[in-house]
Motif scaffolding. Structure first.
Motif, PDB file in Angstrom:
ATOM      1  N   ALA A 468     -53.132  92.088  12.355  1.00 57.98           N
ATOM      2  CA  ALA A 468     -53.562  91.212  11.256  1.00 57.98           C
ATOM      3  C   ALA A 468     -52.571  90.075  11.149  1.00 57.98           C
ATOM      4  O   ALA A 468     -51.349  90.295  11.123  1.00 57.98           O
ATOM      5  N   LEU A 469     -53.079  88.861  11.118  1.00 53.46           N
ATOM      6  CA  LEU A 469     -52.209  87.700  11.005  1.00 53.46           C
ATOM      7  C   LEU A 469     -51.815  87.440   9.562  1.00 53.46           C
ATOM      8  O   LEU A 469     -52.436  87.957   8.618  1.00 53.46           O
ATOM      9  N   GLY A 470     -50.809  86.639   9.382  1.00 53.23           N
ATOM     10  CA  GLY A 470     -50.283  86.382   8.043  1.00 53.23           C
ATOM     11  C   GLY A 470     -51.283  85.722   7.116  1.00 53.23           C
ATOM     12  O   GLY A 470     -51.228  85.895   5.895  1.00 53.23           O
ATOM     13  N   ASN A 471     -52.232  84.983   7.658  1.00 51.71           N
ATOM     14  CA  ASN A 471     -53.227  84.309   6.822  1.00 51.71           C
ATOM     15  C   ASN A 471     -54.435  85.179   6.527  1.00 51.71           C
ATOM     16  O   ASN A 471     -55.433  84.713   6.003  1.00 51.71           O
ATOM     17  N   GLY A 472     -54.373  86.472   6.937  1.00 50.27           N
ATOM     18  CA  GLY A 472     -55.464  87.400   6.685  1.00 50.27           C
ATOM     19  C   GLY A 472     -56.460  87.496   7.806  1.00 50.27           C
ATOM     20  O   GLY A 472     -57.351  88.354   7.783  1.00 50.27           O
ATOM     21  N   ALA A 473     -56.345  86.639   8.812  1.00 49.61           N
ATOM     22  CA  ALA A 473     -57.241  86.719   9.962  1.00 49.61           C
ATOM     23  C   ALA A 473     -56.892  87.941  10.803  1.00 49.61           C
ATOM     24  O   ALA A 473     -55.766  88.449  10.767  1.00 49.61           O
ATOM     25  N   PHE A 517     -59.070  87.072  20.994  1.00 55.66           N
ATOM     26  CA  PHE A 517     -60.029  86.545  20.030  1.00 55.66           C
ATOM     27  C   PHE A 517     -59.443  86.688  18.635  1.00 55.66           C
ATOM     28  O   PHE A 517     -58.850  87.703  18.285  1.00 55.66           O
ATOM     29  N   THR A 518     -59.622  85.634  17.832  1.00 52.01           N
ATOM     30  CA  THR A 518     -59.152  85.635  16.451  1.00 52.01           C
ATOM     31  C   THR A 518     -60.340  85.437  15.525  1.00 52.01           C
ATOM     32  O   THR A 518     -61.088  84.465  15.651  1.00 52.01           O
ATOM     33  N   ASP A 519     -60.494  86.413  14.581  1.00 49.34           N
ATOM     34  CA  ASP A 519     -61.586  86.357  13.602  1.00 49.34           C
ATOM     35  C   ASP A 519     -61.027  85.822  12.293  1.00 49.34           C
ATOM     36  O   ASP A 519     -60.435  86.554  11.490  1.00 49.34           O
ATOM     37  N   THR A 520     -61.215  84.531  12.046  1.00 54.23           N
ATOM     38  CA  THR A 520     -60.676  83.926  10.824  1.00 54.23           C
ATOM     39  C   THR A 520     -61.482  84.312   9.594  1.00 54.23           C
ATOM     40  O   THR A 520     -60.996  84.202   8.457  1.00 54.23           O
ATOM     41  N   ALA A 521     -62.722  84.795   9.783  1.00 47.51           N
ATOM     42  CA  ALA A 521     -63.565  85.194   8.650  1.00 47.51           C
ATOM     43  C   ALA A 521     -63.251  86.597   8.149  1.00 47.51           C
ATOM     44  O   ALA A 521     -63.813  87.047   7.146  1.00 47.51           O
ATOM     45  N   ALA A 522     -62.362  87.301   8.859  1.00 45.84           N
ATOM     46  CA  ALA A 522     -62.035  88.676   8.462  1.00 45.84           C
ATOM     47  C   ALA A 522     -61.352  88.748   7.097  1.00 45.84           C
ATOM     48  O   ALA A 522     -61.335  89.801   6.454  1.00 45.84           O
ATOM     49  N   THR A 523     -60.803  87.643   6.610  1.00 39.23           N
ATOM     50  CA  THR A 523     -60.115  87.632   5.306  1.00 39.23           C
ATOM     51  C   THR A 523     -61.070  87.961   4.162  1.00 39.23           C
ATOM     52  O   THR A 523     -60.642  88.373   3.091  1.00 39.23           O
ATOM     53  N   ASN A 524     -62.361  87.781   4.361  1.00 40.81           N
ATOM     54  CA  ASN A 524     -63.335  87.980   3.286  1.00 40.81           C
ATOM     55  C   ASN A 524     -63.951  89.376   3.276  1.00 40.81           C
ATOM     56  O   ASN A 524     -64.827  89.658   2.452  1.00 40.81           O
TER      57      ASN A 524
END
Length: 535
Positions: A468-473, A517-524
């Motif tokens: 998990a990245l710091g921005n929630g992705a 692959f990075t899922d930036t929508a995973a934060t939601n």
């Protein structure tokens, strides 16, 4: 990896016992076909005591092909094998198979005349080059129909009609031509100007026939043969005495910009008629010489890449005819397996009787054709494989019955590659390359390799670097076949069929075989499931 090797008891330069032994006149051209057969041409009337006037075909391992007999009425001196299997021939003939053809003709693969090709070249053809687009460049001194001028270099369209856009206009004969990787080509001969600009016996032309103003080696004496090395340096052979004002006897090497390679000086004591370059950088030379760098070498020798004599290679042509020593090798051809076919005017090689044609043992040749991914194919060629140009790749999905062009290869260290493809996971690939040969390097043939491949057996993807990245992705990596397109899909409900999963986008290949692959929508979302699909 395909490896070709010598029989255990054969020494370098020894005569192969199974190849044709006899042509009753000089052999001036030897050109290989993709199937390994060899077209030989010259001033002979019989081969292996069978009537063959000026041209014949022999099998790769020796023996006359009984099905091939075009019957020109005079010698054939130059040959070029086309990609479609047809063969362009040039010589002093006026008929082929009883049909009028002046100096230049084209044969079908079976040796019959191509009746749709009739350029009517009224003059002597010194050299011939097949371009990648199928056009034919001929070095000559000819009078064209309905024109008053004499031309030394002309280009024909693939159908034999004159390409009127091409007119470099050298003032005297062009004896040799060779093409560079960038499409420019080197010409050598007896000319002193090209399109009105001073060029002494050597020049470089752009693909459209205009003069390259930045290339001027300046040879003092006729240049009879030229060859381009893998590093872009250019070999010149002939009867000259200086290059760029520096003494160089009959053989020299220039850098890509035309300046003399001062460290290269083999110093043969007489004419060089043919040059063959191996992929290991060694150089086969044929001619009328009796010594190289002061060491006895009769008619044929091999040089190391730096121009020094290869002391381990000495076929030793030495023939007594009418009180004169004859040691003339007109033609050299390196086969795909590294064996060397020589033609000329001789009746023995070493202590073995061979009349005007022979095949010699050589060091090992290696090659490897491989599909490394669905987007890339490579052809690695090493050892004594013949140096080549215009490499093409083709694909077959029906076992080799039909072939589709993939494109032209790009040179890489040790070979050639073609990338940016979208290949099926199974099939066959074919690689082909043009190899120059013959007297004045004025003939050419094709070598090829075919291999079947299957990428379906690649192991399942392995998940790597999940975090998990710091921005929630959410980011994850995986391994799989390099070059493949992989799409990430996601869902929050595992009971849904794959067709209802959401396609998020393509994974990025961060290094060969390593994807991310990075899922930036995973934060939601509190949780999510992923799968990878290709294509």
């Amino acid at each position: 990896m395909f490896t070709f090797s010598l029989p255990a008891l054969a020494a370098l330069g020894d005569v192969a016992p199974d190849f044709v032994h006899y042509a009753n006149g000089g052999v001036l051209s030897t050109a290989v076909q993709p199937d390994g057969k060899i077209i030989i041409a010259g001033d002979f009337g019989t081969v292996e005591y069978v009537n063959r006037n000026g041209i014949a075909r022999v099998y790769a391992e020796g023996g006359l092909d009984p099905t091939f007999n075009p019957i020109p009425n005079a010698p054939v001196i130059r040959t070029a094998v086309q990609a479609d299997g047809k063969i362009v021939i040039a010589g002093g003939f006026s008929t082929v198979g009883g049909v009028p053809r002046k100096s230049l003709a084209r044969l079908n693969a079976d040796g019959s005349l191509d009746t749709g090709f009739d350029p009517f070249v009224d003059g002597y053809v010194y050299s011939m080059m097949i371009q990648a687009d199928g056009k034919i460049v001929i070095g000559t001194e000819i009078q064209l129909p309905f024109q008053n001028a004499t031309y030394s270099l002309v280009r024909l369209n693939a159908d034999g009609t004159l390409d009127i856009s091409f007119n470099p206009n050298p003032d005297r004969s062009v004896r040799s031509m060779t093409v560079q990787a960038d499409g420019k080509f080197i010409i050598g001969g007896s000319f002193t100007t090209v399109d009105g600009t001073a060029r002494s016996r050597v020049a470089r032309l752009n693909a459209d026939g205009t003069l390259d103003p930045g290339f001027d080696p300046d040879a003092e004496g006729t240049v009879l043969c030229t060859a381009v090395q893998a590093d872009g340096k250019i070999l010149h052979g002939g009867g000259f005495t200086t290059v760029g004002g520096v003494p160089r006897n009959c053989l020299a090497r220039v850098n890509a910009d035309g300046t003399l390679d001062t460290g290269f000086n083999p110093d043969p004591n007489s004419l060089i008629w043919s040059i063959g370059v191996q992929t290991d950088g060694k150089i086969i030379i044929g001619g009328y010489f009796a010594a190289v760098q002061g060491t006895a070498r009769n008619g044929i020798a091999r040089l190391n890449p730096d121009g020094t004599l290869d002391l381990g290679f000495n076929p030793n042509l030495l023939v007594q005819q009418s009180g004169t020593l004859n040691r003339w090798v007109s033609s050299t051809t390196v086969q795909a397996n590294g064996m060397i076919v020589i033609g000329g005017f001789f009746i023995a090689v070493g202590e073995t009787l061979r009349t005007n044609i022979a095949r010699l043992y050589n060091n090992r040749a290696t090659q490897r054709l491989a599909v490394t991914s669905t987007s890339r194919v490579e052809w690695l060629r090493g050892g004594t494989s013949p140096e080549a140009h215009h490499v093409t790749f083709e694909l077959s999905t029906d076992g080799g019955t039909n072939w589709t062009s993939l494109g032209t290869g790009t040179r890489i260290p040790g070979g050639w590659e073609l990338s940016g493809l979208s290949l099926p996971v199974t099939g066959k690939v074919r690689a082909r390359a043009r190899v120059t040969s013959g007297e004045c390097n004025g003939s050419s043939g094709l070598v090829e390799t075919v291999t079947a491949y299957s990428l379906a057996s690649v192991s399942s993807p392995r998940l790597t670097a999940v975090k998990a990245l710091g921005n929630g992705a959410f980011q994850f990596g995986f391994t799989n076949l390099s070059g493949g397109p992989f799409t990430a899909l996601a869902t929050t409900n595992l009971s849904l069929p794959s067709s209802n999963w959401i396609a998020l986008g393509l994974a990025t290949e961060i290094s060969p075989g390593q994807f991310q692959f990075t899922d930036t929508a995973a934060t939601n979302l509190p949780y999510r499931f992923y799968q990878i699909r290709s294509p």
